[in-house]
Motif scaffolding. Sequence first.
Motif, short mmCIF file in Angstrom:
data_model
loop_
_atom_site.label_atom_id
_atom_site.label_comp_id
_atom_site.label_asym_id
_atom_site.label_seq_id
_atom_site.Cartn_x
_atom_site.Cartn_y
_atom_site.Cartn_z
N ASP A 70 0.83 -1.20 0.00
CA ASP A 70 0.00 0.00 0.00
C ASP A 70 0.86 1.25 0.00
N ARG A 71 0.38 2.26 -0.69
CA ARG A 71 1.04 3.57 -0.64
C ARG A 71 0.92 4.12 0.77
N THR A 72 1.91 4.92 1.14
CA THR A 72 1.87 5.53 2.46
C THR A 72 2.50 6.91 2.41
N THR A 73 2.08 7.75 3.33
CA THR A 73 2.74 9.03 3.53
C THR A 73 3.63 8.97 4.77
N ASP A 74 3.62 7.81 5.43
CA ASP A 74 4.48 7.61 6.61
C ASP A 74 5.93 7.48 6.16
#
Length: 106
Positions: A70-74
């Motif tokens: 999954d894409r993440t901004t973390d």
Amino acid sequence: MRIELLHIDGCPNTGPAESRLREAVASAGLDGVAEVGTRLLSTPDDAGAAFFAGSPTFLLDGADLFPGADRTTDLACRVYPTDAGLAGAPTVDQLRAALLAATRQR
């Protein structure tokens, strides 16, 4: 063709990931064909602007070479399944196979 290694500051896997990527590019015969670079993501906004699934993420023309995460901004680390178990970077063989499969689909 552009191959990019996305990483975060302080990621202990960046060095091995870059070394393995460059070895895989060479062994796949993509030297001189592919532009290889790295990009440091420093903020969640940086991560959100790219297809980032944790550090390190390998992109070929903007697409993840190892889809399914999954894409993440973390600003977090990523793990990869290898024959030896979970690791902080794929093996050279895994990278070469992913590069060859992606280039065949182009």
